[in-house]
Write a protein that holds these residues in place. Structure first.
Motif, PDB file in Angstrom:
ATOM      1  N   VAL A 106      16.045  34.405 -41.981  1.00 11.30           N
ATOM      2  CA  VAL A 106      17.103  35.375 -42.305  1.00 11.30           C
ATOM      3  C   VAL A 106      16.627  36.806 -42.029  1.00 11.30           C
ATOM      4  CG1 VAL A 106      18.454  36.397 -44.189  1.00 11.30           C
ATOM      5  CG2 VAL A 106      18.285  33.905 -43.989  1.00 11.30           C
ATOM      6  N   ILE A 107      15.418  37.129 -42.485  1.00 12.22           N
ATOM      7  CA  ILE A 107      14.946  38.515 -42.322  1.00 12.22           C
ATOM      8  C   ILE A 107      14.572  38.797 -40.868  1.00 12.22           C
ATOM      9  CG2 ILE A 107      12.478  38.199 -42.816  1.00 12.22           C
ATOM     10  CD1 ILE A 107      14.742  41.010 -44.205  1.00 12.22           C
ATOM     11  N   CYS A 108      14.074  37.794 -40.141  1.00 11.76           N
ATOM     12  CA  CYS A 108      13.769  37.998 -38.718  1.00 11.76           C
ATOM     13  C   CYS A 108      15.046  38.250 -37.926  1.00 11.76           C
ATOM     14  CB  CYS A 108      13.018  36.791 -38.150  1.00 11.76           C
ATOM     15  SG  CYS A 108      11.288  36.711 -38.658  1.00 11.76           S
ATOM     16  N   ASP A 109      16.119  37.566 -38.302  1.00 11.06           N
ATOM     17  CA  ASP A 109      17.411  37.815 -37.660  1.00 11.06           C
ATOM     18  C   ASP A 109      17.897  39.228 -37.997  1.00 11.06           C
ATOM     19  OD1 ASP A 109      20.017  36.927 -36.371  1.00 11.06           O
ATOM     20  OD2 ASP A 109      20.724  37.363 -38.401  1.00 11.06           O
ATOM     21  N   TYR A 110      17.752  39.623 -39.251  1.00 16.00           N
ATOM     22  CA  TYR A 110      18.201  40.958 -39.678  1.00 16.00           C
ATOM     23  C   TYR A 110      17.417  42.064 -38.967  1.00 16.00           C
ATOM     24  CZ  TYR A 110      19.128  44.950 -42.738  1.00 16.00           C
ATOM     25  OH  TYR A 110      19.475  46.188 -43.226  1.00 16.00           O
ATOM     26  N   PHE A 111      16.120  41.867 -38.813  1.00 20.04           N
ATOM     27  CA  PHE A 111      15.277  42.844 -38.125  1.00 20.04           C
ATOM     28  C   PHE A 111      15.354  42.727 -36.605  1.00 20.04           C
ATOM     29  CE2 PHE A 111      12.066  43.312 -41.880  1.00 20.04           C
ATOM     30  CZ  PHE A 111      12.895  44.250 -42.471  1.00 20.04           C
ATOM     31  N   ASN A 112      16.109  41.722 -36.126  1.00 15.71           N
ATOM     32  CA  ASN A 112      16.322  41.538 -34.683  1.00 15.71           C
ATOM     33  C   ASN A 112      14.997  41.323 -33.925  1.00 15.71           C
ATOM     34  OD1 ASN A 112      17.952  41.314 -32.362  1.00 15.71           O
ATOM     35  ND2 ASN A 112      17.702  43.484 -31.879  1.00 15.71           N
ATOM     36  N   LEU A 113      14.121  40.489 -34.507  1.00 20.46           N
ATOM     37  CA  LEU A 113      12.795  40.276 -33.922  1.00 20.46           C
ATOM     38  C   LEU A 113      12.766  39.212 -32.832  1.00 20.46           C
ATOM     39  CD1 LEU A 113      10.506  40.493 -37.068  1.00 20.46           C
ATOM     40  CD2 LEU A 113      10.983  42.263 -35.370  1.00 20.46           C
ATOM     41  N   GLY A 114      13.842  38.445 -32.707  1.00 19.67           N
ATOM     42  CA  GLY A 114      13.888  37.392 -31.698  1.00 19.67           C
ATOM     43  C   GLY A 114      15.132  36.557 -31.874  1.00 19.67           C
ATOM     44  N   GLU A 115      15.154  35.388 -31.223  1.00 16.33           N
ATOM     45  CA  GLU A 115      16.298  34.485 -31.305  1.00 16.33           C
ATOM     46  C   GLU A 115      16.081  33.458 -32.413  1.00 16.33           C
ATOM     47  OE1 GLU A 115      19.060  34.839 -29.486  1.00 16.33           O
ATOM     48  OE2 GLU A 115      18.192  36.603 -28.533  1.00 16.33           O
ATOM     49  N   ILE A 116      17.055  33.321 -33.300  1.00 18.55           N
ATOM     50  CA  ILE A 116      17.048  32.265 -34.312  1.00 18.55           C
ATOM     51  C   ILE A 116      17.972  31.161 -33.810  1.00 18.55           C
ATOM     52  CG2 ILE A 116      17.504  31.660 -36.708  1.00 18.55           C
ATOM     53  CD1 ILE A 116      15.289  33.673 -36.495  1.00 18.55           C
ATOM     54  N   LYS A 117      17.377  30.017 -33.452  1.00 15.92           N
ATOM     55  CA  LYS A 117      18.152  28.951 -32.815  1.00 15.92           C
ATOM     56  C   LYS A 117      17.869  27.596 -33.458  1.00 15.92           C
ATOM     57  CE  LYS A 117      18.653  31.087 -28.263  1.00 15.92           C
ATOM     58  NZ  LYS A 117      18.446  30.928 -26.815  1.00 15.92           N
ATOM     59  N   PRO A 118      18.848  26.671 -33.394  1.00 13.80           N
ATOM     60  CA  PRO A 118      18.591  25.315 -33.889  1.00 13.80           C
ATOM     61  C   PRO A 118      17.547  24.619 -33.017  1.00 13.80           C
ATOM     62  CG  PRO A 118      20.950  25.696 -33.512  1.00 13.80           C
ATOM     63  CD  PRO A 118      20.221  26.826 -32.889  1.00 13.80           C
ATOM     64  N   ARG A 119      16.706  23.806 -33.646  1.00 14.93           N
ATOM     65  CA  ARG A 119      15.766  22.979 -32.898  1.00 14.93           C
ATOM     66  C   ARG A 119      16.478  21.771 -32.299  1.00 14.93           C
ATOM     67  NH1 ARG A 119      10.397  23.068 -33.535  1.00 14.93           N
ATOM     68  NH2 ARG A 119      10.379  20.800 -33.325  1.00 14.93           N
TER      69      ARG A 119
END
Length: 272
Positions: A106-119
């Motif tokens: 959640v926080i990596c998505d908020y900080f826009n650090l990369g792609e959050i994707k389903p495995r």
């Protein structure tokens, strides 16, 4: 700070689903009862959000999509932004936050650090985690082998890091998932230091091998793992629970070190 004790908030992100992780976090925090007053907040199911008066926050793992737009999300992220902004302004009394798995995503998505994707498939088991060069030098991971072993249980992942964003934020990639020579898939990022006070892992450092072994030894839980992942995966997981260089080392190192270091940094200005 009550009675010279540090105040700690555990943010329960499990959405009222049964889990072992929250109890494990509470057990680890309990080791510090002489130094810490703590309280649990049920964030997703009851929209319980603490204020910014706590010194340490531990945000748990949880089920479902980390991109979920539930009612909890905006106030939760507002709290995190407020803590981040506080640390940028405050010279001494910082706020320390640890993010686990779901919260990490959640926080990596908020900080826009990369792609959050389903495995493509669920990652499950006690699996090797490899340190990066920066991970070798990080105080939270310093006491661990390379690779070290951790409980991995996730359907989502952080991949394709935006290195410019990392650099601008001062964030560091500390570890990556296991090397898979037989498949051409990008390795997920498994630990990030967002700042001196913000730290997160995509695995579960709170997993207690003793209780996990008892839990998965029960026939009903054993059969769920075998049905989903196969008998070989079950046997591998149970073997690794007994190994003193694997899960127990991670359990005794990562979250306790983070809390111990945070307590020291919080109390040091008061003693000087």
């Amino acid at each position: 700070m009550t009675n010279n004790k540090v105040r700690l908030a555990i943010l329960d992100m499990n959405d009222d689903e049964p889990n072992q992780g929250l109890r494990c976090i509470a057990d680890i925090v309990g080791f510090f009862n002489t130094d810490v007053d703590w309280k649990i907040y049920n964030v997703r199911a009851k929209q319980e959000i603490p204020d910014t008066s706590y010194d340490i926050y531990i945000s748990s793992g949880g089920p479902g999509s980390p991109l979920d737009k539930g009612e909890w999300r905006a106030p939760y992220l507002k709290l995190m932004q407020n803590l981040w902004d506080f640390n940028k302004k405050e010279s001494q009394q910082k706020k320390h936050v640890f993010f686990i798995c779901y919260s990490f995503q959640v926080i990596c998505d908020y900080f826009n650090l990369g792609e959050i994707k389903p495995r493509r498939s669920t990652s499950f088991g006690i699996l090797p985690v490899h340190k990066t060069k920066k991970g070798h030098n990080d105080p939270v991971l310093a006491g661990l082998n390379d690779p070290f072993y951790a409980v991995d249980s996730r359907d989502w992942q952080l991949i394709q890091p935006k290195l410019t964003v990392f650099k601008n934020r001062g964030a560091k990639i500390l570890s990556l998932e296991k090397i898979r020579t037989h498949v051409e898939l990008e390795r997920a990022i498994m630990a990030v230091r967002f700042s001196d006070e913000f730290f997160g892992t995509q695995f579960h450092p709170e997993a207690d091998p003793v209780s996990m072994q008892a839990y998965f030894s029960l026939e009903e839980h054993k059969q769920v793992v075998i049905k989903s992942f196969g008998e070989a995966k079950y046997k591998q997981m149970m073997d690794r629970m007994d190994d003193p260089d694997k899960l127990i080392m991670t359990y005794e190192t990562i979250l306790p070190t983070f809390i111990k270091n945070a307590i020291h940094q919080i109390k040091e200005p008061l003693l000087s």
